[in-house]
Design an enzyme around this catalytic site. Structure first.
Site, PDB file in Angstrom:
ATOM      1  CE1 TYR A 243      -4.076   1.962   0.367  1.00 56.13           C
ATOM      2  CE2 TYR A 243      -2.559   3.446   1.472  1.00 56.13           C
ATOM      3  CZ  TYR A 243      -3.772   3.217   0.857  1.00 56.13           C
ATOM      4  OH  TYR A 243      -4.669   4.238   0.710  1.00 56.13           O
TER       5      TYR A 243
ATOM      6  CE  LYS B 141      -3.962   9.822 -24.862  1.00 51.44           C
ATOM      7  NZ  LYS B 141      -4.279  10.951 -24.048  1.00 51.44           N
TER       8      LYS B 141
ATOM      9  NE  ARG C  97     -10.607  14.402 -30.027  1.00 53.04           N
ATOM     10  CZ  ARG C  97     -11.386  14.054 -29.000  1.00 53.04           C
ATOM     11  NH1 ARG C  97     -12.633  14.403 -28.967  1.00 53.04           N
ATOM     12  NH2 ARG C  97     -10.909  13.344 -28.005  1.00 53.04           N
TER      13      ARG C  97
ATOM     14  CG  PHE D 122     -16.467  13.746 -27.436  1.00 57.11           C
ATOM     15  CD1 PHE D 122     -16.340  14.899 -26.683  1.00 57.11           C
ATOM     16  CD2 PHE D 122     -15.571  12.711 -27.223  1.00 57.11           C
ATOM     17  CE1 PHE D 122     -15.344  15.025 -25.733  1.00 57.11           C
ATOM     18  CE2 PHE D 122     -14.567  12.824 -26.270  1.00 57.11           C
ATOM     19  CZ  PHE D 122     -14.457  13.982 -25.525  1.00 57.11           C
TER      20      PHE D 122
END
Ligand SMILES: *Cc1c(COP(=O)(O)O)cnc(C)c1O
Length: 470
Positions: free
Chosen positions: A71, A257, A382, A449
């Site tokens: 933890y 990414k 987009r 979206f």
């Protein structure tokens, strides 16, 4: 057309399904013409996003086994902290479950009600967290970023004159920081230059304004700098990444990414007070500061992913050039799209692709649906749908850019997948007049979206057999 060969070989495969045109017509109707609502099993090539869709290396899968799930004080936390320091250079680091969690904490701590937050174009979650914290986003990107045909090599740059105008208008004390994004996503993955960042640094020092980097695609941006910016051809991507970060005060990062992992993110900074405050917030919203929102094994895979992405320049060259390869195929066929090609995606220009569809009938949303039906390739809108409504007027924002994003997951698809995608889109372009506009049947209040549903405006003409890929 030259293709940089994939610098890896395939060790595990995941089968993907080919479907018929009729199957896909039914699937898109059931998904309300929203590619976010398609089932992944119905998608042949998934170019929805490069977020969390990377293929991990054998070394990353091995790292997962080394997860220390304590933890507090997991060894993977210290390993990741050291990697972030080594590659990005920031003193302090707070892990979060993904990028938007870091944006949430940063916005809450740095923005006061009525502040203005300039940025080189908006990103959906980034702007929303600025607004939730009481701030207003101000676009300070160069004008060329809004022009899909401008060949400027660094269309992600900030326009210093716009910064000056903002400071003159509201005063520097109402501008807590500049949100500075590398390889600007909404502009088509367009890079920033070091020259621009240095100029911005000088400006911000004069007015005591911070620069907070959206560090999500800095490694891709560094490759563009190496390729395009005078004086950087002989520097390694790793050196350039560190130099970019050195002109900023901290960053938020979606590790889904550049980081080559499926989940993760972080907030990093050089200021100790900001760090202490961020640790206070992360424990409320994410978890203890030594795991944020990540498991030990996630942190281990991320540390390995960051190291791999800059170890040599081979991976990033292949990554960015694969995107360019797809773009060049579309260029040769005259399909309108954003140039120069960005790092993570090719963006079709739906206004020019579908000039017969009014922006209020969502041309990019319509095009994304049509591409899926024609090819089985999933893409993302987009444009007017993603941009949402202006909170003041309630009207659709009608952004200058009305784009469909073909986003390339990292290390997942091969050259032949790029060929297949380009061929299908070129075929569709030749019969673009058959594509109809859409109207909302369900419109969520925020980030609409993701879950919006649409109906086709007029009944589509019956598709002919030759449209099918089979
Ligand atoms: C993906 C992304 C984010 C948000 O990160 P998540 O990990 O999806 O929460 C922020 N900024 C940019 C530029 C992004 O591409």
């Amino acid at each position: 057309m030259k293709h940089v060969p994939e610098p890896f070989k395939i060790k595990t495969v995941e089968p993907i399904k080919m479907t018929t045109l009729e199957y896909r017509e039914k699937a898109i109707r059931e998904a309300g013409y929203n590619t976010f609502l398609l089932k992944s099993k119905d998608v042949f090539i998934d170019l929805l996003t490069d977020s969390g869709t990377s293929a991990m290396s054998d070394a990353q899968w091995a790292a997962l086994q080394m997860g220390d799930e304590a933890y507090a004080g997991s060894r993977n936390f210290y390993e990741l902290e050291e990697t972030v320091r080594d590659v990005y250079g920031y003193k302090y680091f707070v892990p979060t479950h993904q990028g938007r969690a870091a944006e949430h904490i940063m916005s809450k701590l740095l923005i006061k009600p009525d502040d203005r937050v300039p940025g080189n174009m908006f990103f959906t979650t980034t702007r929303l967290h600025q607004e939730l914290a009481g701030g207003t986003f101000v676009d300070v990107i160069v004008d060329e970023a809004h022009d899909t045909t401008s060949e400027l090599p660094f269309k992600g740059n900030v326009d210093l004159a716009k910064m000056q105008r903002l400071v003159d208008e509201v005063g520097a004390d109402r501008v807590p920081y500049v949100s500075y994004e590398t390889c600007v996503n909404m502009a088509g993955g367009q890079p920033i230059s070091i020259a621009n960042l240095k100029e911005l640094r000088a400006f911000c020092d004069k007015y005591n304004i911070k620069i907070m980097l959206d560090n999500t695609r800095t490694i891709e941006n560094a490759y563009f700098i190496q390729k395009r910016e005078p004086g950087y051809a002989d520097k390694s991507v790793k050196e350039i990444v560190k130099e970019i970060c050195s002109y900023t005060d901290g960053c938020t990062c979606s590790a889904k990414k550049d980081g080559l992992v499926n989940i993760g993110g972080f907030l990093a900074m050089n200021d100790e007070d900001f760090f202490v405050a961020a640790k206070g917030e992360v424990v409320i919203y994410e978890g203890l500061h030594t795991y944020g929102g990540m498991s030990g094994r996630d942190m281990a895979a991320l540390a390995q992913g960051i190291r791999e992405s800059v170890e040599t320049d081979d991976y990033i060259r292949y990554r960015v050039e694969q995107t360019n390869y797809l773009g060049e195929l579309l260029t040769e066929a005259g399909v309108p799209h954003v140039v120069p090609h960005g790092g993570h995606a090719i963006f079709l220009d739906a206004r020019r692709f579908l000039p017969h569809i009014d922006q209020e009938q969502f041309p990019a949303q319509s095009l994304a649906a049509a591409i899926y039906v024609e090819t089985g390739v999933r893409t993302m809108e987009r444009g007017n749908v993603s941009s949402g409504r202006d909170p003041e007027t309630g009207k659709n924002r009608q952004p200058a850019l009305e784009l469909v994003r073909l986003t390339i997951p990292r290390r997942v698809y091969t050259q032949s997948h790029m060929d297949f995608t380009a061929e299908g889109i070129i075929r569709l372009y030749k019969q673009r007049n058959k594509i109809n506009g859409l109207k909302f049947v369900f419109e969520p209040k925020v980030l609409r979206f993701f879950q919006a549903r649409f109906e086709e405006l007029t009944t589509a003409t019956t598709p002919q057999a030759h449209l099918s890929i089979e």
